[in-house]
Design a protein around this motif. Structure first.
Motif, PDB file in Angstrom:
ATOM      1  N   ALA A  16     -11.162   0.226   8.238  1.00 25.75           N
ATOM      2  CA  ALA A  16     -10.339  -0.319   6.746  1.00 25.75           C
ATOM      3  C   ALA A  16      -9.146  -0.697   6.889  1.00 25.75           C
ATOM      4  CB  ALA A  16     -10.302   1.172   5.989  1.00 25.75           C
ATOM      5  N   THR A  17      -8.662  -1.801   6.033  1.00 20.30           N
ATOM      6  CA  THR A  17      -7.420  -2.289   5.994  1.00 20.30           C
ATOM      7  C   THR A  17      -6.647  -1.826   4.804  1.00 20.30           C
ATOM      8  OG1 THR A  17      -8.081  -4.364   5.193  1.00 20.30           O
ATOM      9  CG2 THR A  17      -7.964  -4.464   7.358  1.00 20.30           C
ATOM     10  N   ASN A  18      -7.382  -1.409   3.727  1.00 22.79           N
ATOM     11  CA  ASN A  18      -6.708  -0.702   2.545  1.00 22.79           C
ATOM     12  C   ASN A  18      -7.564   0.527   1.934  1.00 22.79           C
ATOM     13  OD1 ASN A  18      -8.816  -1.880   0.808  1.00 22.79           O
ATOM     14  ND2 ASN A  18      -8.185  -3.937   1.455  1.00 22.79           N
ATOM     15  N   VAL A  19      -7.170   1.048   1.079  1.00 20.33           N
ATOM     16  CA  VAL A  19      -7.609   2.141   0.527  1.00 20.33           C
ATOM     17  C   VAL A  19      -9.038   1.729  -0.020  1.00 20.33           C
ATOM     18  CG1 VAL A  19      -7.448   3.760  -1.510  1.00 20.33           C
ATOM     19  CG2 VAL A  19      -5.589   3.527   0.007  1.00 20.33           C
ATOM     20  N   ASP A  20      -9.309   0.696  -0.934  1.00 24.55           N
ATOM     21  CA  ASP A  20     -10.693   0.483  -1.342  1.00 24.55           C
ATOM     22  C   ASP A  20     -11.713   0.168  -0.343  1.00 24.55           C
ATOM     23  OD1 ASP A  20      -9.655   0.240  -4.093  1.00 24.55           O
ATOM     24  OD2 ASP A  20      -9.643  -1.937  -4.160  1.00 24.55           O
ATOM     25  N   ALA A  77      -4.126   5.021  -4.115  1.00 24.19           N
ATOM     26  CA  ALA A  77      -3.753   3.397  -4.082  1.00 24.19           C
ATOM     27  C   ALA A  77      -2.470   3.291  -3.529  1.00 24.19           C
ATOM     28  CB  ALA A  77      -3.912   3.089  -5.514  1.00 24.19           C
ATOM     29  N   PHE A  78      -1.423   4.168  -3.827  1.00 27.39           N
ATOM     30  CA  PHE A  78       0.101   4.066  -3.363  1.00 27.39           C
ATOM     31  C   PHE A  78      -0.072   3.867  -1.657  1.00 27.39           C
ATOM     32  CE2 PHE A  78      -0.693   8.403  -2.879  1.00 27.39           C
ATOM     33  CZ  PHE A  78       0.047   8.934  -1.803  1.00 27.39           C
ATOM     34  N   VAL A  79      -1.171   4.533  -1.172  1.00 25.65           N
ATOM     35  CA  VAL A  79      -1.269   4.316   0.407  1.00 25.65           C
ATOM     36  C   VAL A  79      -0.937   3.166   0.784  1.00 25.65           C
ATOM     37  CG1 VAL A  79      -2.404   5.208   2.747  1.00 25.65           C
ATOM     38  CG2 VAL A  79      -2.354   6.882   0.232  1.00 25.65           C
ATOM     39  N   ASP A  80      -1.560   2.030   0.462  1.00 27.68           N
ATOM     40  CA  ASP A  80      -1.352   0.659   0.763  1.00 27.68           C
ATOM     41  C   ASP A  80      -0.216   0.095   1.174  1.00 27.68           C
ATOM     42  OD1 ASP A  80      -4.376   0.601   0.815  1.00 27.68           O
ATOM     43  OD2 ASP A  80      -4.394  -0.346  -1.065  1.00 27.68           O
ATOM     44  N   VAL A  83       1.168   0.739   4.570  1.00 30.05           N
ATOM     45  CA  VAL A  83       0.628   0.342   5.949  1.00 30.05           C
ATOM     46  C   VAL A  83       1.732  -0.538   6.346  1.00 30.05           C
ATOM     47  CG1 VAL A  83      -1.026  -1.618   6.441  1.00 30.05           C
ATOM     48  CG2 VAL A  83      -1.693   0.048   4.606  1.00 30.05           C
ATOM     49  N   SER A  84       2.532  -1.121   6.018  1.00 28.77           N
ATOM     50  CA  SER A  84       3.651  -1.966   6.464  1.00 28.77           C
ATOM     51  C   SER A  84       4.423  -1.185   7.239  1.00 28.77           C
ATOM     52  CB  SER A  84       4.311  -2.653   5.392  1.00 28.77           C
ATOM     53  OG  SER A  84       5.060  -1.819   4.484  1.00 28.77           O
ATOM     54  N   GLU A  85       4.460   0.118   7.190  1.00 31.95           N
ATOM     55  CA  GLU A  85       5.398   1.146   7.775  1.00 31.95           C
ATOM     56  C   GLU A  85       4.651   1.632   9.009  1.00 31.95           C
ATOM     57  OE1 GLU A  85       8.383   1.500   7.147  1.00 31.95           O
ATOM     58  OE2 GLU A  85       8.391   0.455   5.166  1.00 31.95           O
ATOM     59  N   GLY A  86       3.555   1.012   9.537  1.00 31.80           N
ATOM     60  CA  GLY A  86       2.875   1.574  10.740  1.00 31.80           C
ATOM     61  C   GLY A  86       1.786   2.547  10.384  1.00 31.80           C
ATOM     62  N   SER A 104      -2.520   7.933  10.062  1.00 32.51           N
ATOM     63  CA  SER A 104      -1.262   8.219  11.170  1.00 32.51           C
ATOM     64  C   SER A 104      -0.198   7.417  10.744  1.00 32.51           C
ATOM     65  CB  SER A 104      -1.985   8.099  12.473  1.00 32.51           C
ATOM     66  OG  SER A 104      -2.355   6.797  12.820  1.00 32.51           O
ATOM     67  N   LEU A 105       0.938   7.761  11.333  1.00 32.48           N
ATOM     68  CA  LEU A 105       2.069   7.335  11.315  1.00 32.48           C
ATOM     69  C   LEU A 105       2.493   6.967  12.925  1.00 32.48           C
ATOM     70  CD1 LEU A 105       3.828   8.677   8.156  1.00 32.48           C
ATOM     71  CD2 LEU A 105       3.047   6.303   8.458  1.00 32.48           C
ATOM     72  N   PRO A 106       3.311   5.900  13.112  1.00 29.56           N
ATOM     73  CA  PRO A 106       4.088   5.931  14.446  1.00 29.56           C
ATOM     74  C   PRO A 106       4.474   7.011  15.275  1.00 29.56           C
ATOM     75  CG  PRO A 106       4.737   4.151  12.955  1.00 29.56           C
ATOM     76  CD  PRO A 106       4.227   5.094  12.025  1.00 29.56           C
ATOM     77  N   LYS A 107       4.067   7.172  16.322  1.00 21.60           N
ATOM     78  CA  LYS A 107       4.446   7.988  17.265  1.00 21.60           C
ATOM     79  C   LYS A 107       5.939   8.581  17.217  1.00 21.60           C
ATOM     80  CE  LYS A 107       0.355   6.939  20.174  1.00 21.60           C
ATOM     81  NZ  LYS A 107       0.110   6.587  21.585  1.00 21.60           N
ATOM     82  N   THR A 108       6.169   9.500  17.765  1.00 21.82           N
ATOM     83  CA  THR A 108       7.835   9.989  18.050  1.00 21.82           C
ATOM     84  C   THR A 108       7.735  10.835  19.425  1.00 21.82           C
ATOM     85  OG1 THR A 108       9.840  10.784  17.039  1.00 21.82           O
ATOM     86  CG2 THR A 108       7.795  12.020  16.550  1.00 21.82           C
TER      87      THR A 108
END
Length: 295
Positions: A16-20, A77-80, A83-86, A104-108
């Motif tokens: 998936a690339t978006n919530v829909d 919907a707001f999750v889309d 996506v630009s934040e990783g 998931s969000l970027p590793k640290t």
């Protein structure tokens, strides 16, 4: 192979690339409606409604007449905008408590280890909760989940039931702030606990205290507890824990390994879902053990 507790629940939505798209893959793109509730006498029950999937008799729960249904696509919907934040989609599904989307969000880095924050977004159709998001860090080398509760930085946030674009952007920012604050506290906690040295005697005392054998325990119960102690000790002595062995952080890593990967005593069709819920949404589980280690 060790995996996160959500590995065997829900549907894989990594395509998936978006919530829909995520909702469609997981079969969560249905419409929820409210319907009147009737007694067997066909008299309507006043003041309450049933929430159900439109066109079916699949009921989620009984709610008040003024309950506001939030469709899954609208809740997430707001999750889309993250996506630009990783953000990357991972899993989505539902159980008797709520609908969930895991991303998931970027590793640290935490004490030299790769740790990946996972966010579990939740929506409910039975009136038990609002739209929420909860963070669950995963230590990549061993796929161990953590669920600490910090006073300074909570790992969960309630979100809005709103269609306004600005509100959705605010929700996204709230999630990102929560993640940044929580992971900062998580790293500090790890560093502090890595400085607390534990002798082998102390380690064994903690294990015996946590897996305490009650008085008048049956032989079967004693064997079960001793098996749990052995599994925990194996996690503590594991190769991926050698850098932290002899410290409070090493004990917490072993505990995380144990609760994340231990095989349920009774394997049922709900066992995987139960473990996912138990580890992911039970911060008191970790709090109790950490208090023992630091005490």
């Amino acid at each position: 192979m060790r995996t996160a507790t959500w590995n065997k629940v829900g549907f894989d939505i990594r395509e998936a690339t978006n919530v829909d798209e995520a909702m469609k893959i997981a079969g969560l793109d249905y419409e929820v409606v409210k319907a009147p509730v009737y007694l067997s006498s066909k008299a309507r029950v006043p003041g309450v409604m049933a929430t159900k999937i439109k066109g079916t008799n699949e009921v989620f729960g009984i709610v008040g007449e003024n309950y506001n249904v939030v469709q899954n696509r609208d809740a997430f919907a707001f999750v889309d905008s993250i996506v630009s934040e990783g953000l990357e989609f991972c899993k989505a599904g539902q159980n008797k408590y709520f609908v969930y989307l895991i991303a998931s969000l970027p590793k640290t880095k935490v004490l030299g280890d790769d740790v990946q924050p996972y966010i579990i977004f939740q929506n409910s159709h039975n009136g038990t909760s609002t739209v929420r998001a909860a963070i669950c860090p995963l230590r990549i080398v061993c796929e161990n989940q953590f669920n600490f509760a910090f006073r300074e930085a909570d790992n969960k946030v309630s979100l809005r039931h709103s269609a306004r674009v600005m509100d959705k952007l605010q929700d996204a920012q709230d999630v990102l702030r929560m993640n940044a604050g929580y992971m900062n506290e998580f790293a500090k906690k790890a560093e502090d606990m890595a400085l607390i040295k534990l002798s082998d005697i102390k380690v064994n005392n903690i294990i015996e205290e946590y897996f305490k054998i009650p008085e008048n325990a049956t032989e079967r119960k004693i064997n079960s507890i001793e098996e749990s102690r052995s599994l925990f000790l194996s996690a503590y002595n594991a190769e991926d824990n050698q850098n932290f062995k002899g410290t409070a952080w090493g004990m917490v890593n072993a505990f995380s390994d144990y609760v994340t990967h231990v095989t349920p005593k009774r394997k049922t069709d709900k066992a995987d879902d139960s473990r996912f819920m138990y580890v992911t949404f039970n911060p008191h589980l970790f709090t109790k053990f950490v208090n023992m280690v630091e005490g």
